[in-house]
Design a protein around this motif. Sequence first.
Motif, PDB file in Angstrom:
ATOM      1  N   ILE A 194       0.871  -1.171   0.000  1.00 56.66           N
ATOM      2  CA  ILE A 194       0.000   0.000   0.000  1.00 56.66           C
ATOM      3  C   ILE A 194       0.906   1.218   0.000  1.00 56.66           C
ATOM      4  CG2 ILE A 194      -1.699   1.344   1.297  1.00 56.66           C
ATOM      5  CD1 ILE A 194      -2.931  -1.250   2.200  1.00 56.66           C
ATOM      6  N   ARG A 195       0.609   2.129  -0.919  1.00 48.10           N
ATOM      7  CA  ARG A 195       1.415   3.344  -1.040  1.00 48.10           C
ATOM      8  C   ARG A 195       0.511   4.526  -1.361  1.00 48.10           C
ATOM      9  NH1 ARG A 195       1.403   4.625  -6.329  1.00 48.10           N
ATOM     10  NH2 ARG A 195       1.500   3.002  -7.907  1.00 48.10           N
ATOM     11  N   ALA A 196       1.097   5.718  -1.278  1.00 51.39           N
ATOM     12  CA  ALA A 196       0.360   6.933  -1.610  1.00 51.39           C
ATOM     13  C   ALA A 196       0.025   6.948  -3.107  1.00 51.39           C
ATOM     14  CB  ALA A 196       1.188   8.157  -1.252  1.00 51.39           C
ATOM     15  N   LEU A 197      -1.107   7.510  -3.414  1.00 59.67           N
ATOM     16  CA  LEU A 197      -1.521   7.702  -4.803  1.00 59.67           C
ATOM     17  C   LEU A 197      -0.572   8.687  -5.471  1.00 59.67           C
ATOM     18  CD1 LEU A 197      -3.829   7.284  -6.964  1.00 59.67           C
ATOM     19  CD2 LEU A 197      -4.860   9.339  -5.994  1.00 59.67           C
ATOM     20  N   GLU A 198      -0.197   8.391  -6.702  1.00 61.57           N
ATOM     21  CA  GLU A 198       0.671   9.267  -7.489  1.00 61.57           C
ATOM     22  C   GLU A 198      -0.094   9.725  -8.722  1.00 61.57           C
ATOM     23  OE1 GLU A 198       3.995   6.719  -8.305  1.00 61.57           O
ATOM     24  OE2 GLU A 198       4.592   6.641  -6.196  1.00 61.57           O
ATOM     25  N   SER A 199       0.284  10.863  -9.267  1.00 69.94           N
ATOM     26  CA  SER A 199      -0.433  11.392 -10.434  1.00 69.94           C
ATOM     27  C   SER A 199      -0.423  10.413 -11.604  1.00 69.94           C
ATOM     28  CB  SER A 199       0.128  12.756 -10.849  1.00 69.94           C
ATOM     29  OG  SER A 199       1.495  12.657 -11.144  1.00 69.94           O
ATOM     30  N   ALA A 200       0.626   9.639 -11.741  1.00 69.11           N
ATOM     31  CA  ALA A 200       0.705   8.658 -12.829  1.00 69.11           C
ATOM     32  C   ALA A 200      -0.316   7.528 -12.672  1.00 69.11           C
ATOM     33  CB  ALA A 200       2.116   8.079 -12.915  1.00 69.11           C
ATOM     34  N   ASP A 201      -0.939   7.414 -11.492  1.00 71.68           N
ATOM     35  CA  ASP A 201      -1.905   6.349 -11.226  1.00 71.68           C
ATOM     36  C   ASP A 201      -3.316   6.668 -11.712  1.00 71.68           C
ATOM     37  OD1 ASP A 201       0.065   4.893  -9.819  1.00 71.68           O
ATOM     38  OD2 ASP A 201      -0.456   5.889  -7.929  1.00 71.68           O
ATOM     39  N   LEU A 202      -3.583   7.905 -12.097  1.00 68.71           N
ATOM     40  CA  LEU A 202      -4.952   8.325 -12.386  1.00 68.71           C
ATOM     41  C   LEU A 202      -5.637   7.463 -13.438  1.00 68.71           C
ATOM     42  CD1 LEU A 202      -7.217  10.240 -11.675  1.00 68.71           C
ATOM     43  CD2 LEU A 202      -6.309  11.850 -13.357  1.00 68.71           C
ATOM     44  N   GLN A 203      -4.963   7.150 -14.519  1.00 67.22           N
ATOM     45  CA  GLN A 203      -5.575   6.319 -15.558  1.00 67.22           C
ATOM     46  C   GLN A 203      -5.899   4.921 -15.026  1.00 67.22           C
ATOM     47  OE1 GLN A 203      -3.347   6.000 -19.198  1.00 67.22           O
ATOM     48  NE2 GLN A 203      -4.934   4.820 -20.213  1.00 67.22           N
ATOM     49  N   SER A 204      -4.996   4.332 -14.266  1.00 68.81           N
ATOM     50  CA  SER A 204      -5.221   2.992 -13.716  1.00 68.81           C
ATOM     51  C   SER A 204      -6.366   2.970 -12.710  1.00 68.81           C
ATOM     52  CB  SER A 204      -3.956   2.465 -13.053  1.00 68.81           C
ATOM     53  OG  SER A 204      -2.941   2.258 -14.014  1.00 68.81           O
ATOM     54  N   ILE A 205      -6.435   3.991 -11.829  1.00 70.20           N
ATOM     55  CA  ILE A 205      -7.531   3.972 -10.861  1.00 70.20           C
ATOM     56  C   ILE A 205      -8.864   4.281 -11.536  1.00 70.20           C
ATOM     57  CG2 ILE A 205      -6.094   4.389  -8.832  1.00 70.20           C
ATOM     58  CD1 ILE A 205      -7.311   7.258  -8.784  1.00 70.20           C
ATOM     59  N   SER A 206      -8.838   5.103 -12.576  1.00 71.68           N
ATOM     60  CA  SER A 206     -10.077   5.370 -13.322  1.00 71.68           C
ATOM     61  C   SER A 206     -10.618   4.087 -13.933  1.00 71.68           C
ATOM     62  CB  SER A 206      -9.831   6.405 -14.420  1.00 71.68           C
ATOM     63  OG  SER A 206      -9.538   7.654 -13.868  1.00 71.68           O
ATOM     64  N   LYS A 207      -9.740   3.270 -14.493  1.00 70.29           N
ATOM     65  CA  LYS A 207     -10.173   1.998 -15.079  1.00 70.29           C
ATOM     66  C   LYS A 207     -10.668   1.051 -13.983  1.00 70.29           C
ATOM     67  CE  LYS A 207      -8.748  -1.871 -18.011  1.00 70.29           C
ATOM     68  NZ  LYS A 207     -10.000  -2.497 -17.759  1.00 70.29           N
ATOM     69  N   LEU A 208      -9.942   0.974 -12.876  1.00 69.55           N
ATOM     70  CA  LEU A 208     -10.345   0.126 -11.761  1.00 69.55           C
ATOM     71  C   LEU A 208     -11.733   0.526 -11.256  1.00 69.55           C
ATOM     72  CD1 LEU A 208      -9.668  -1.907  -9.374  1.00 69.55           C
ATOM     73  CD2 LEU A 208      -8.833   0.110  -8.171  1.00 69.55           C
ATOM     74  N   VAL A 209     -11.933   1.799 -10.996  1.00 69.35           N
ATOM     75  CA  VAL A 209     -13.214   2.290 -10.481  1.00 69.35           C
ATOM     76  C   VAL A 209     -14.328   2.024 -11.485  1.00 69.35           C
ATOM     77  CG1 VAL A 209     -14.487   4.376  -9.827  1.00 69.35           C
ATOM     78  CG2 VAL A 209     -12.194   3.964  -8.901  1.00 69.35           C
ATOM     79  N   SER A 210     -14.061   2.255 -12.742  1.00 73.74           N
ATOM     80  CA  SER A 210     -15.061   2.008 -13.786  1.00 73.74           C
ATOM     81  C   SER A 210     -15.428   0.526 -13.862  1.00 73.74           C
ATOM     82  CB  SER A 210     -14.527   2.499 -15.132  1.00 73.74           C
ATOM     83  OG  SER A 210     -15.466   2.293 -16.138  1.00 73.74           O
ATOM     84  N   ASP A 211     -14.424  -0.342 -13.866  1.00 72.22           N
ATOM     85  CA  ASP A 211     -14.672  -1.788 -13.951  1.00 72.22           C
ATOM     86  C   ASP A 211     -15.471  -2.293 -12.754  1.00 72.22           C
ATOM     87  OD1 ASP A 211     -13.230  -1.823 -16.318  1.00 72.22           O
ATOM     88  OD2 ASP A 211     -11.446  -2.770 -15.453  1.00 72.22           O
TER      89      ASP A 211
END
Length: 151
Positions: free
Chosen positions: A3-20
């Motif tokens: 578990i780590r802090a969210l980074e700006s480069a993660d936005l696309q990956s978390i958007s896909k995760l949340v959408s899925d």
Amino acid sequence: MQIRALESADLQSISKLVSDVSNMDILPHFCRQGKSEFISRVIPDLEATMNPALFKSIVATELDQIIGFGAIREQNYITHVFVSKNAQGKGVGKALVNKLVSFADGKQVSLRASINARSFYEAIGFSATEPEGRFNGIRFIPMSMPLDKVK
């Protein structure tokens, strides 16, 4: 799992995760209006969680892949907890919530649970504080947990 802090480069990956996750587990519980409202609010809201002045946001990773995402604002309100379908039931959600709760300040932490997540939150110590609510077709259950009861 890390578990780590969210980074700006993660936005696309978390958007896909949340959408899925939303498409599989959350949206089926909503009427047409709720689906539209959720889609128009939640995905764009993910960008706001990148602001460290307002949110503490974290991701869970395994083999450098994001498998979970969580955010807390105002040090006592959990706004997001999403775990990939393949990682559900493996302790990822509990680990994310425990980490978010570690940032909490005050006597309790609260959230609005999606209908499908109620039993998960109850199992880790949250209780419903009001009956099921609705906002523009989005169904949720207000819940809280005293910080002295963290499991």
